[in-house]
Structure formats: C-alpha cells, structure tokens
Write a protein that holds these residues in place. Structure first.
Motif, PDB file in Angstrom:
ATOM      1  N   ARG A 156       0.845  -1.184   0.000  1.00  0.00           N
ATOM      2  CA  ARG A 156       0.000   0.000   0.000  1.00  0.00           C
ATOM      3  C   ARG A 156       0.884   1.238   0.000  1.00  0.00           C
ATOM      4  NH1 ARG A 156      -5.174  -0.483   0.587  1.00  0.00           N
ATOM      5  NH2 ARG A 156      -5.414   1.647   1.372  1.00  0.00           N
ATOM      6  N   HIS A 179      -4.857   6.976   0.531  1.00  0.00           N
ATOM      7  CA  HIS A 179      -4.261   5.676   0.836  1.00  0.00           C
ATOM      8  C   HIS A 179      -4.722   4.710  -0.253  1.00  0.00           C
ATOM      9  CE1 HIS A 179      -3.350   7.337   4.789  1.00  0.00           C
ATOM     10  NE2 HIS A 179      -4.620   7.694   4.883  1.00  0.00           N
ATOM     11  N   ASP A 185      -3.971   0.988  -2.753  1.00  0.00           N
ATOM     12  CA  ASP A 185      -3.357  -0.320  -2.944  1.00  0.00           C
ATOM     13  C   ASP A 185      -2.539  -0.296  -4.232  1.00  0.00           C
ATOM     14  OD1 ASP A 185      -2.991  -3.193  -3.554  1.00  0.00           O
ATOM     15  OD2 ASP A 185      -4.373  -3.472  -1.883  1.00  0.00           O
ATOM     16  N   THR A 186      -1.378  -0.971  -4.224  1.00  0.00           N
ATOM     17  CA  THR A 186      -0.518  -0.977  -5.411  1.00  0.00           C
ATOM     18  C   THR A 186      -0.603  -2.276  -6.198  1.00  0.00           C
ATOM     19  OG1 THR A 186       1.397  -1.846  -4.184  1.00  0.00           O
ATOM     20  CG2 THR A 186       1.105   0.552  -4.217  1.00  0.00           C
ATOM     21  N   TYR A 221      -7.090   2.100  -5.821  1.00  0.00           N
ATOM     22  CA  TYR A 221      -5.924   1.421  -6.376  1.00  0.00           C
ATOM     23  C   TYR A 221      -5.114   2.410  -7.218  1.00  0.00           C
ATOM     24  CZ  TYR A 221      -7.897  -3.131  -5.121  1.00  0.00           C
ATOM     25  OH  TYR A 221      -8.387  -4.203  -4.440  1.00  0.00           O
TER      26      TYR A 221
END
Length: 359
Positions: free
Chosen positions: A39, A50, A52-53, A81
């Motif tokens: 993250r 914030h 997610d990768t 994302y």
C-alpha cells in the motif's frame, strides 16, 4: 503551474503533459510519499490518499511503486488502487543481497542525493565512492555532507578532511555540517531547495538529525550512536517524502548496510572521472593500466598525481558491476570468460619465457 496544489511537491508542466491521457479518463495525479507492504500514501490535490498498489506490482522489482513516483489513482474507488505511474526521470537503484542479483529501487524522480558521511568515525572513502557511483548512475546530482562536523573542532583538520573527500568525489559538492549546532545547514538548504532530494547513508550517519535541521522541526526520531564504534540503529524504517520549508521535498531513507552495484557502469566511470580522462592518453585504447607500456594512469600513480587507492577502488567497483551485469547477459559472460583465457594464456607464456631465459 506554481499555483497548482501539487507544485510544492514537484508538479510541473512536464508532469502535467505526461499525465494528460490519465486525466482524460478521470484519474487523479498524486505523488507517492510513503510505501509500506503493498500500500502507499499519495499526496493529491484533494489531500492524502491511501491506495493499494496491486495493479502496478509486476515481477520486475525495479518497476514496483516507490517513494517519489508520480502516480494515477481513481478518486472514487473504494478501495482505491494505483492505476499507473509516470515514467521516472531518475531512479536510485542498488543490487540486493539476493542470489538472483535483483535490483532494488530506493527512490524515484530525485534531483539531489545527499550522501551523509559522519565525522564520528574514520572516513571510509571506498564506501563513499560506492554511493557516488549509485547516484551518478541514477541521473541525480550528488551532494556529500560531512555530518557531525562539531566533532572536529580544529578548522585546519576539518579542511583537510573536506579536501580528502573532494578528491574522492569529483564533480560533487562537499559540505561540512553540524546539524546540532545549526552550522552549515543554511547553505545545504539553499542548495537543495526547489527540487526533490534524498538522504542516503549508513546507520548512525546522522541522517535523521540532518533531516530535522533541514525541515526546521523534530519530525524524524533520533537515537544516540554507540560510543564503542560510532554506529547507530536504524531510526528510519520506511522512505518518507516530506516538504522542506525553503521549497522542495526531502526523502529520508533507512540506513543502508550495503551499497551493491547494479548495472552502474557509467556511474562508476563518472565517480572516477580523472581515471577515465587519464586513460584517454594511454598508448593502447584497451589499456588495463597494469604493465602496458605508455600507460598514462600508471604514470600518474608514479608521479603522485593519482592515489593508488583510487585505481584499486575503481577496479573493484568495475569488477563488481561487470559481475552483476554478466549474471543476466550471456554475451558479456562469454566475453569475460574469453578475456580470462587470454590473460591466463599470456601469463603462462610469460612464465615459460622467463624460465627459458633462466635456463
């Protein structure tokens, strides 16, 4: 562009143009200020996001999201994302301890790399040269900062140390700084203002104290170093991007125990620029600077203008870098093997000739 909410983080017209295709699809630009376990935190015009990768985590470790990247994120997704990131202008890469000789990206889109070298211990010029090769290869401009300069109260002695480091760091700015006494911090802050800087160095080098001095407040935790060996524990555990009060941003990094070469051939050459310049005057273009006649590098060592330590350090980093590259380049492996066979054959021939003369 200076009025753009992200201008203080480095957003400019070039980034705006590159991001245009993503903006047309409704994605939001943001700069990655921290990455942790899949993250990341991004600063966007709407505030901190914030995300997610998972969408941009390829098998290639050099293409994972890292601190300093400019990324595209869905402003309405839940969870959010990272959809993509813009091509990097610069990237700091070292090799890992992995047997697969993988590269590890330390920071992206950096203008200045501040290499912290503590004066609380004996100067390790060989380690400094490793950092310099990594930085030159990245495309960033190195700045060597001799931290804890208050531990060398003699100005003459300090000037000699600065000269020694300048000789090992051609083309780099060298500054002596005492962050605890706010001595030398102002010229450093002026030097790195307006761009992106990253702090590099070993544990105990005084990076967090220096970061606090540049930031003008106690943002980074600081721990005392051990008296026995001048080393400290890793105060910083993640790479964080922070805004500097005088303009620009700073990426603080954990202390690096190892600085391995990773396809840094041009960085090594630039670190030892004086050797490359001398080599141009050698009689043979492929001179190894060993026993060849007309070697300008050996002549410089003999007349004292080039320290022998520099040549040995140059050879060591060249060999290491060549070995790393060869592990993924079959053609280079074959060239190295053939070169070894030629040198081995030449050595045996020389030995036979010597024995013949003695007989």
């Amino acid at each position: 562009m200076s009025s753009h909410p992200l201008a203080r983080y480095g957003w400019d017209d070039r980034w705006e143009a590159e991001f245009a295709p993503y903006a047309e699809t409704g994605l939001l630009p943001g700069r990655v200020v921290r990455v942790d376990r899949g993250r990341c935190d991004l600063i966007t015009a709407d505030g901190t996001v914030h995300a997610d990768t998972a969408f941009v985590t390829p098998h290639d470790p050099l293409r994972v999201i890292c601190t300093g990247d400019w990324a595209a994120v869905d402003p309405h997704g839940n969870p959010r994302y990272v959809q993509a990131y813009l091509p990097r202008r610069t990237s700091l890469v070292r090799s890992t301890a992995s047997t697969r000789s993988e590269g590890q990206i330390l920071a992206a889109n950096v203008d200045h790399a501040i290499i912290a070298v503590p004066l609380s211990a004996e100067l390790d010029l060989g380690r400094l040269e490793r950092f310099l090769a990594l930085v030159w290869e990245s495309g960033a401009q190195p700045v060597v900062v001799l931290t804890k300069a208050d531990l060398v109260p003699d100005p003459v002695g300090l000037s000699y140390l600065v000269q020694d480091v300048e000789a090992a760091a051609p083309g780099a700015r060298v500054l002596a700084v005492s962050a605890t006494e706010d001595d030398g911090v102002e010229p450093l802050a002026a030097l790195v203002s307006g761009g992106t800087s990253v702090l590099l160095g070993t544990s105990g080098a005084g990076k967090s104290t220096l970061a606090n001095a540049l930031l003008g407040e106690e943002v980074m935790d600081v721990q005392a170093i051990r008296d026995v060996d001048g080393k400290g524990r890793h105060t910083t555990t993640t790479r964080n991007l922070l805004v500097l009060p005088g303009g620009g941003v700073l990426i603080d990094t954990p202390g690096l125990r190892g600085v391995g070469m990773y396809d840094a051939g041009s960085g090594v050459d630039q670190t030892f620029a004086e050797i490359a310049a001398l080599a141009g005057d050698c009689r043979f273009h492929d001179c190894a600077h060993e026993t060849e006649p007309g070697c300008a590098v050996r002549a410089a060592i003999e007349d004292g203008s080039l320290p022998h330590r520099r040549l040995e350090s140059y050879r060591k980093l060249q060999r290491e870098n060549q070995w790393i590259v060869a592990k993924t380049d079959a053609r280079l492996r074959a060239e190295i093997r053939d070169d070894y066979k030629r040198k081995h054959a030449a050595g045996r021939a020389a030995l036979r000739a010597k024995r013949g003369r003695q007989g």
